[in-house]
Write a protein that holds these residues in place. Structure first.
Motif, PDB file in Angstrom:
ATOM      1  N   HIS A   1      -9.834  14.518 -12.029  1.00 15.95           N
ATOM      2  CA  HIS A   1     -10.141  14.814 -10.497  1.00 15.95           C
ATOM      3  C   HIS A   1     -11.491  14.688 -10.351  1.00 15.95           C
ATOM      4  O   HIS A   1     -12.303  15.170 -11.000  1.00 15.95           O
ATOM      5  CB  HIS A   1      -9.202  16.062  -9.898  1.00 15.95           C
ATOM      6  CG  HIS A   1      -7.751  16.061  -9.857  1.00 15.95           C
ATOM      7  ND1 HIS A   1      -7.077  17.070  -9.736  1.00 15.95           N
ATOM      8  CD2 HIS A   1      -6.901  14.848 -10.009  1.00 15.95           C
ATOM      9  CE1 HIS A   1      -5.908  16.682  -9.453  1.00 15.95           C
ATOM     10  NE2 HIS A   1      -5.859  15.419  -9.863  1.00 15.95           N
TER      11      HIS A   1
ATOM     12  N   VAL B   1      -9.662  14.808   0.266  1.00 11.56           N
ATOM     13  CA  VAL B   1      -9.509  16.371   0.883  1.00 11.56           C
ATOM     14  C   VAL B   1     -10.351  16.943   1.183  1.00 11.56           C
ATOM     15  O   VAL B   1     -11.432  17.174   0.560  1.00 11.56           O
ATOM     16  CB  VAL B   1      -8.302  16.783  -0.116  1.00 11.56           C
ATOM     17  CG1 VAL B   1      -7.901  18.092   0.217  1.00 11.56           C
ATOM     18  CG2 VAL B   1      -7.211  16.014  -0.741  1.00 11.56           C
TER      19      VAL B   1
ATOM     20  N   SER C   1     -11.484  20.844   3.885  1.00  7.30           N
ATOM     21  CA  SER C   1     -11.092  21.876   4.466  1.00  7.30           C
ATOM     22  C   SER C   1     -10.702  21.473   5.826  1.00  7.30           C
ATOM     23  O   SER C   1     -11.150  20.633   6.547  1.00  7.30           O
ATOM     24  CB  SER C   1     -12.191  22.989   4.513  1.00  7.30           C
ATOM     25  OG  SER C   1     -13.315  22.664   5.100  1.00  7.30           O
TER      26      SER C   1
ATOM     27  N   SER D   1      -6.669  17.414   5.221  1.00  9.09           N
ATOM     28  CA  SER D   1      -6.634  18.739   4.896  1.00  9.09           C
ATOM     29  C   SER D   1      -5.422  19.116   3.953  1.00  9.09           C
ATOM     30  O   SER D   1      -5.199  20.239   3.373  1.00  9.09           O
ATOM     31  CB  SER D   1      -6.868  19.675   6.001  1.00  9.09           C
ATOM     32  OG  SER D   1      -5.539  19.505   6.917  1.00  9.09           O
ATOM     33  N   GLU D   2      -4.437  18.168   3.582  1.00 10.66           N
ATOM     34  CA  GLU D   2      -3.546  18.309   2.921  1.00 10.66           C
ATOM     35  C   GLU D   2      -3.977  18.383   1.385  1.00 10.66           C
ATOM     36  O   GLU D   2      -4.119  17.418   0.780  1.00 10.66           O
ATOM     37  CB  GLU D   2      -2.298  17.431   3.330  1.00 10.66           C
ATOM     38  CG  GLU D   2      -1.130  17.331   2.482  1.00 10.66           C
ATOM     39  CD  GLU D   2      -0.025  16.333   2.620  1.00 10.66           C
ATOM     40  OE1 GLU D   2       0.933  16.363   1.708  1.00 10.66           O
ATOM     41  OE2 GLU D   2      -0.238  15.662   3.379  1.00 10.66           O
ATOM     42  N   GLU D   3      -3.588  19.573   0.575  1.00  3.47           N
ATOM     43  CA  GLU D   3      -3.889  19.624  -0.561  1.00  3.47           C
ATOM     44  C   GLU D   3      -2.906  18.652  -1.584  1.00  3.47           C
ATOM     45  O   GLU D   3      -1.817  18.671  -1.366  1.00  3.47           O
ATOM     46  CB  GLU D   3      -3.579  21.112  -1.310  1.00  3.47           C
ATOM     47  CG  GLU D   3      -4.658  22.011  -0.529  1.00  3.47           C
ATOM     48  CD  GLU D   3      -6.165  22.004  -1.218  1.00  3.47           C
ATOM     49  OE1 GLU D   3      -6.169  21.212  -2.343  1.00  3.47           O
ATOM     50  OE2 GLU D   3      -6.847  22.370  -0.386  1.00  3.47           O
ATOM     51  N   GLY D   4      -3.634  17.976  -2.497  1.00  3.94           N
ATOM     52  CA  GLY D   4      -2.965  17.169  -3.378  1.00  3.94           C
ATOM     53  C   GLY D   4      -2.618  15.733  -2.597  1.00  3.94           C
ATOM     54  O   GLY D   4      -2.309  14.821  -3.576  1.00  3.94           O
TER      55      GLY D   4
ATOM     56  N   TRP E   1      -7.158  12.852  -4.791  1.00  3.39           N
ATOM     57  CA  TRP E   1      -7.849  13.042  -6.238  1.00  3.39           C
ATOM     58  C   TRP E   1      -9.249  13.170  -6.092  1.00  3.39           C
ATOM     59  O   TRP E   1      -9.938  13.510  -6.902  1.00  3.39           O
ATOM     60  CB  TRP E   1      -7.220  12.412  -7.333  1.00  3.39           C
ATOM     61  CG  TRP E   1      -7.463  10.697  -7.142  1.00  3.39           C
ATOM     62  CD1 TRP E   1      -6.437   9.937  -6.691  1.00  3.39           C
ATOM     63  CD2 TRP E   1      -8.737  10.029  -7.599  1.00  3.39           C
ATOM     64  NE1 TRP E   1      -7.075   8.685  -6.862  1.00  3.39           N
ATOM     65  CE2 TRP E   1      -8.317   8.766  -7.295  1.00  3.39           C
ATOM     66  CE3 TRP E   1      -9.979  10.395  -8.287  1.00  3.39           C
ATOM     67  CZ2 TRP E   1      -9.317   7.736  -7.410  1.00  3.39           C
ATOM     68  CZ3 TRP E   1     -10.715   9.252  -8.292  1.00  3.39           C
ATOM     69  CH2 TRP E   1     -10.452   8.016  -8.016  1.00  3.39           C
TER      70      TRP E   1
ATOM     71  N   ARG F   1     -12.273  15.249  -3.810  1.00  4.36           N
ATOM     72  CA  ARG F   1     -12.006  16.453  -2.882  1.00  4.36           C
ATOM     73  C   ARG F   1     -13.615  16.776  -2.556  1.00  4.36           C
ATOM     74  O   ARG F   1     -14.391  16.765  -3.412  1.00  4.36           O
ATOM     75  CB  ARG F   1     -11.500  17.726  -3.523  1.00  4.36           C
ATOM     76  CG  ARG F   1     -11.486  18.934  -2.652  1.00  4.36           C
ATOM     77  CD  ARG F   1      -9.808  19.831  -3.199  1.00  4.36           C
ATOM     78  NE  ARG F   1     -10.126  19.916  -4.713  1.00  4.36           N
ATOM     79  CZ  ARG F   1     -10.687  21.312  -5.226  1.00  4.36           C
ATOM     80  NH1 ARG F   1     -11.035  22.034  -4.316  1.00  4.36           N
ATOM     81  NH2 ARG F   1     -10.658  21.117  -6.321  1.00  4.36           N
TER      82      ARG F   1
ATOM     83  N   VAL G   1     -16.207  19.764  -1.294  1.00  2.00           N
ATOM     84  CA  VAL G   1     -16.353  21.128  -1.104  1.00  2.00           C
ATOM     85  C   VAL G   1     -17.760  21.402  -0.796  1.00  2.00           C
ATOM     86  O   VAL G   1     -18.584  20.579  -0.702  1.00  2.00           O
ATOM     87  CB  VAL G   1     -15.795  21.856  -2.568  1.00  2.00           C
ATOM     88  CG1 VAL G   1     -14.334  21.592  -2.731  1.00  2.00           C
ATOM     89  CG2 VAL G   1     -16.637  21.451  -3.361  1.00  2.00           C
TER      90      VAL G   1
ATOM     91  N   TRP H   1     -11.196  25.101 -12.337  1.00  2.00           N
ATOM     92  CA  TRP H   1     -10.455  23.542 -12.056  1.00  2.00           C
ATOM     93  C   TRP H   1      -9.918  22.914 -13.432  1.00  2.00           C
ATOM     94  O   TRP H   1      -9.088  22.319 -13.220  1.00  2.00           O
ATOM     95  CB  TRP H   1     -11.583  22.689 -11.103  1.00  2.00           C
ATOM     96  CG  TRP H   1     -11.782  23.221 -10.099  1.00  2.00           C
ATOM     97  CD1 TRP H   1     -11.130  24.074  -9.080  1.00  2.00           C
ATOM     98  CD2 TRP H   1     -12.880  23.045  -9.371  1.00  2.00           C
ATOM     99  NE1 TRP H   1     -11.533  24.287  -7.882  1.00  2.00           N
ATOM    100  CE2 TRP H   1     -12.892  23.923  -7.941  1.00  2.00           C
ATOM    101  CE3 TRP H   1     -14.195  22.474  -9.600  1.00  2.00           C
ATOM    102  CZ2 TRP H   1     -13.951  23.852  -7.043  1.00  2.00           C
ATOM    103  CZ3 TRP H   1     -15.207  22.348  -8.594  1.00  2.00           C
ATOM    104  CH2 TRP H   1     -15.129  23.112  -7.436  1.00  2.00           C
TER     105      TRP H   1
ATOM    106  N   THR I   1     -11.122  17.933 -14.576  1.00  2.00           N
ATOM    107  CA  THR I   1     -12.147  17.705 -13.169  1.00  2.00           C
ATOM    108  C   THR I   1     -13.580  17.410 -13.503  1.00  2.00           C
ATOM    109  O   THR I   1     -13.945  18.123 -14.578  1.00  2.00           O
ATOM    110  CB  THR I   1     -11.779  18.878 -12.472  1.00  2.00           C
ATOM    111  OG1 THR I   1     -10.494  19.194 -12.194  1.00  2.00           O
ATOM    112  CG2 THR I   1     -12.620  18.689 -11.038  1.00  2.00           C
TER     113      THR I   1
END
Length: 361
Positions: free
Chosen positions: A71, A97, A99, A117-120, A123, A125, A127, A140, A146
């Protein structure tokens, strides 16, 4: 960027920007005489050699391909690097993905629909950059292999072997800054970032044309408006109590200690204090304006039995034979923490209630 023109000359404020040669086709800037250039000097140093954002994006994509089972977490600030996220999402056909609040931000920026914003759901993300550190990488990787990417043009200290800095920046490199100033030829360069004295690098690119000096004179319409506003405020009478509170606010309020108050009260021992003492204002040399010298005179003045008694009392000086009591003693000597609990409106009501009680008695 922001371009200002007026009696102060012509000023260009770049803000955070990444120069590209396509800017030379901008009609507003082409052939424009710039007196002062406020320049984003984040990377204004010969050692800050940065690749283009396109090349940095390819480096990030190559890093991701070398970790096919991992990931990918990308550390970003509140704004910036959105183009990198979009390019990687399109390159690898995956959702990015984010927030919920960042997803709303992407929608406000009208970016392509590659964020969720849907987790999963994807791959890759994005932040906050503060989350890219040793302990989060350990956590992680306990859940899934990751890697973390830090897209930045600034030197960073790597705290984990799976943290990978990528020289991707939304600020111009040193060579790009030189090319931009050389093309624009301003009369002077003012760095935006404090402490970054980089004017020496651009001295040879500056224009020799005379620079328009800023005109600090206030235009006549503005002067008249300010004068009218000042005159209006002067004519409007402010309540005396409120005005006094307003002026004293910046200095704070200093109250005497209980010991000093006790010493002062001892000075009045043996003095006969009237049982009732009415005060019609809160100011005088003794703490109030209209302090009656005796019980009977106070009653007569408030009852209206003597014509003109109120005006006679208002002109009479306060007597030194009696200690002032009543409203002034009750409120002007009130502790600060009690006064803070009451708004000015409530304080005015307390004043009215006090006089109403006096008139009723």
């Amino acid at each position: 960027m922001f371009l200002f023109e007026g009696t102060f000359g012509t000023i260009l404020y770049t803000g955070d920007f990444r120069y590209s040669s396509s800017m030379q086709g901008e009609p507003v800037l082409r052939g424009r005489h710039i007196d002062r250039l406020y320049l984003d000097n984040t990377h204004c140093h010969p050692q800050r050699a940065l690749p283009s954002r396109q090349l940095a994006t390819r480096q990030a994509a190559h890093l991701i391909r070398t970790h096919p089972q991992h990931h990918v977490v990308i550390g970003v600030y509140s704004l910036g690097k959105e183009t990198l996220l979009v390019d990687l999402a399109v390159e690898f056909s995956t959702w990015v993905v984010v927030s919920p609040w960042r997803l709303e931000q992407m929608r406000l920026l009208e970016l392509p629909n590659v964020f969720t914003s849907e987790e999963g759901a994807g791959w890759i993300r994005a932040v906050d950059v503060a989350e890219i550190r040793w302990d989060t990488l350990v956590t992680w990787n306990m859940l899934h292999p990751t890697i973390a990417i830090l897209p930045t043009g600034r030197p960073v200290k790597v705290t984990h072997p799976k943290i990978h800095p990528i020289p991707y920046s939304d600020h111009s490199s040193f060579l790009e800054l030189c090319e931009f100033v050389k093309w624009l030829k301003p009369c002077s360069v003012i760095p935006i970032v404090k402490g970054g004295m980089c004017q020496a690098y651009f001295q040879k690119y500056l224009s020799s044309a005379p620079q328009a000096l800023p005109d600090f004179q206030i235009p006549k319409p503005v002067q008249e408006s300010v004068q009218q506003e000042s005159k209006r405020k002067t004519l409007e009478p402010l309540p005396l109590l409120r005005r006094d509170t307003h002026h004293s606010a910046p200095r704070g309020v200093v109250y005497e200690s209980p010991e000093k108050s006790t010493e002062k009260s001892e000075e009045f021992r043996g003095v006969k204090v009237p049982q009732q003492n009415y005060c019609e204002s809160a100011f005088c040399s003794k703490g109030c304006t209209y302090c009656h010298t005796g019980k009977e005179k106070g009653k007569e003045a408030l009852s209206g039995e003597q014509p003109g008694a109120a005006s006679a009392v208002s002109q009479a000086p306060a007597s030194d034979e009696h200690f002032p009591t009543g409203f002034a003693e009750q409120y002007l000597l009130t502790p600060l923490n009690v006064l803070k609990q009451n708004s000015s409106q409530k304080f005015d009501k307390l004043v009215e209630d006090f006089f109403r009680k006096g008139e009723a008695s």
